[in-house]
Design a protein around this motif. Structure first.
Motif, PDB file in Angstrom:
ATOM      1  N   ASP A 134     -27.594  57.360  34.917  1.00  0.00           N
ATOM      2  CA  ASP A 134     -28.389  58.079  35.749  1.00  0.00           C
ATOM      3  C   ASP A 134     -28.717  59.155  34.824  1.00  0.00           C
ATOM      4  OD1 ASP A 134     -28.420  56.136  37.735  1.00  0.00           O
ATOM      5  OD2 ASP A 134     -27.412  56.844  39.168  1.00  0.00           O
ATOM      6  N   LEU A 135     -28.002  59.535  33.716  1.00  0.00           N
ATOM      7  CA  LEU A 135     -27.989  61.243  33.802  1.00  0.00           C
ATOM      8  C   LEU A 135     -28.349  60.646  32.957  1.00  0.00           C
ATOM      9  CD1 LEU A 135     -24.444  61.869  33.199  1.00  0.00           C
ATOM     10  CD2 LEU A 135     -25.453  63.221  34.844  1.00  0.00           C
ATOM     11  N   PRO A 136     -29.381  62.272  32.615  1.00  0.00           N
ATOM     12  CA  PRO A 136     -29.909  62.289  31.420  1.00  0.00           C
ATOM     13  C   PRO A 136     -29.877  62.694  29.998  1.00  0.00           C
ATOM     14  CG  PRO A 136     -30.364  63.904  32.972  1.00  0.00           C
ATOM     15  CD  PRO A 136     -29.465  63.213  33.265  1.00  0.00           C
ATOM     16  N   PRO A 137     -30.409  62.334  28.972  1.00  0.00           N
ATOM     17  CA  PRO A 137     -28.863  62.144  27.725  1.00  0.00           C
ATOM     18  C   PRO A 137     -28.520  63.286  27.067  1.00  0.00           C
ATOM     19  CG  PRO A 137     -31.284  60.603  27.718  1.00  0.00           C
ATOM     20  CD  PRO A 137     -30.994  61.493  28.524  1.00  0.00           C
ATOM     21  N   VAL A 138     -29.364  64.298  27.877  1.00  0.00           N
ATOM     22  CA  VAL A 138     -28.640  65.801  27.215  1.00  0.00           C
ATOM     23  C   VAL A 138     -27.556  66.283  27.581  1.00  0.00           C
ATOM     24  CG1 VAL A 138     -29.926  67.982  27.395  1.00  0.00           C
ATOM     25  CG2 VAL A 138     -31.334  66.490  26.751  1.00  0.00           C
ATOM     26  N   VAL A 139     -27.575  65.898  29.521  1.00  0.00           N
ATOM     27  CA  VAL A 139     -26.117  65.721  30.386  1.00  0.00           C
ATOM     28  C   VAL A 139     -25.132  64.827  29.594  1.00  0.00           C
ATOM     29  CG1 VAL A 139     -25.473  65.984  32.683  1.00  0.00           C
ATOM     30  CG2 VAL A 139     -28.135  66.935  32.275  1.00  0.00           C
ATOM     31  N   ALA A 140     -25.554  63.742  29.495  1.00  0.00           N
ATOM     32  CA  ALA A 140     -24.377  62.958  29.007  1.00  0.00           C
ATOM     33  C   ALA A 140     -23.831  63.625  27.472  1.00  0.00           C
ATOM     34  CB  ALA A 140     -25.040  61.530  28.254  1.00  0.00           C
ATOM     35  N   GLU A 141     -24.601  64.578  26.894  1.00  0.00           N
ATOM     36  CA  GLU A 141     -23.841  64.494  25.530  1.00  0.00           C
ATOM     37  C   GLU A 141     -23.352  65.670  25.971  1.00  0.00           C
ATOM     38  OE1 GLU A 141     -23.348  64.686  21.377  1.00  0.00           O
ATOM     39  OE2 GLU A 141     -24.397  63.156  22.186  1.00  0.00           O
ATOM     40  N   GLU A 142     -23.822  66.640  26.814  1.00  0.00           N
ATOM     41  CA  GLU A 142     -23.177  67.938  27.000  1.00  0.00           C
ATOM     42  C   GLU A 142     -21.269  67.316  27.764  1.00  0.00           C
ATOM     43  OE1 GLU A 142     -24.694  70.267  29.913  1.00  0.00           O
ATOM     44  OE2 GLU A 142     -26.497  71.117  27.948  1.00  0.00           O
TER      45      GLU A 142
ATOM     46  N   LEU B 148     -15.508  65.005  29.457  1.00  0.00           N
ATOM     47  CA  LEU B 148     -15.698  64.467  30.549  1.00  0.00           C
ATOM     48  C   LEU B 148     -16.330  62.936  30.415  1.00  0.00           C
ATOM     49  CD1 LEU B 148     -16.653  68.102  32.598  1.00  0.00           C
ATOM     50  CD2 LEU B 148     -14.554  66.422  32.983  1.00  0.00           C
ATOM     51  N   TYR B 149     -17.563  62.933  30.122  1.00  0.00           N
ATOM     52  CA  TYR B 149     -17.473  62.038  29.867  1.00  0.00           C
ATOM     53  C   TYR B 149     -17.032  60.755  30.483  1.00  0.00           C
ATOM     54  CZ  TYR B 149     -21.776  58.659  29.165  1.00  0.00           C
ATOM     55  OH  TYR B 149     -22.199  56.924  29.440  1.00  0.00           O
ATOM     56  N   GLU B 150     -15.845  60.410  29.719  1.00  0.00           N
ATOM     57  CA  GLU B 150     -14.975  59.817  29.263  1.00  0.00           C
ATOM     58  C   GLU B 150     -14.017  59.362  30.627  1.00  0.00           C
ATOM     59  OE1 GLU B 150     -15.276  61.946  26.845  1.00  0.00           O
ATOM     60  OE2 GLU B 150     -15.733  60.313  25.210  1.00  0.00           O
ATOM     61  N   VAL B 151     -13.445  60.764  31.579  1.00  0.00           N
ATOM     62  CA  VAL B 151     -13.203  60.932  32.719  1.00  0.00           C
ATOM     63  C   VAL B 151     -13.696  60.240  33.357  1.00  0.00           C
ATOM     64  CG1 VAL B 151     -12.657  62.228  34.184  1.00  0.00           C
ATOM     65  CG2 VAL B 151     -11.572  63.220  32.028  1.00  0.00           C
ATOM     66  N   PHE B 152     -15.260  60.439  33.513  1.00  0.00           N
ATOM     67  CA  PHE B 152     -16.207  59.252  34.600  1.00  0.00           C
ATOM     68  C   PHE B 152     -16.526  58.673  34.609  1.00  0.00           C
ATOM     69  CE2 PHE B 152     -16.954  64.043  35.485  1.00  0.00           C
ATOM     70  CZ  PHE B 152     -17.713  63.697  37.104  1.00  0.00           C
TER      71      PHE B 152
END
Length: 152
Positions: free
Chosen positions: A120-128, A134-138
């Protein structure tokens, strides 16, 4: 540190005290307070004798002397920082980063409901999130939740 025994340390540092969330040596704190008082008052009276007579009015002279006293107080802070070095060692290493991150995510989900999905995240947020790790943690948490194991 709220335990009284934790604030007592044998050795040259003497007793420790907790002030504003930091642990300090009581003897060194006392010395720093004396240095601060002496320096600020000395600078104030020196400025009162030197700067005050040069001012347009006595009130302005006193105000300038008080400003000099404040500057003396700040200078005493720098002197005390040199005399009494920090006792704390700060480490960037976290022993088990994954475990506490999973605990935080579980607590967030318990207190606030579902935390959502990465899709559901926008690509910009996912990249940040990828940039800060933190992406891998989530992602791991989301996979563990879908298989029935939280955080794995």
């Amino acid at each position: 540190m709220t335990e009284p025994n934790a604030l007592r340390a044998p050795g040259s540092q003497g007793q420790l005290a907790e002030i504003w969330g930091d642990v300090v040596s009581r003897p060194q704190l006392g010395k720093a307070m004396i240095i601060g008082a002496v320096m600020s008052i000395a600078v104030y009276f020196a400025a009162l004798q030197i700067i005050a007579p040069l001012a347009a009015t006595p009130a302005v002279g006193k105000a300038l002397a008080m400003l000099a006293g404040i500057i003396g107080s700040v200078a005493s802070g720098a002197v005390c920082a040199r005399i009494f070095p920090p006792k704390r060692v700060v480490s960037d290493h976290v022993a088990d980063a994954g475990a506490w991150q999973v605990e935080v995510l579980e607590q967030l989900e318990q207190e606030g409901g579902p935390i959502g999905q990465l899709s559901d995240l926008p690509p910009v947020v996912a990249e940040e999130m990828r940039q800060v790790g933190l992406y891998e943690v989530f992602q791991n948490y989301e996979q563990g939740r879908s298989t029935g194991r939280k955080g794995e």
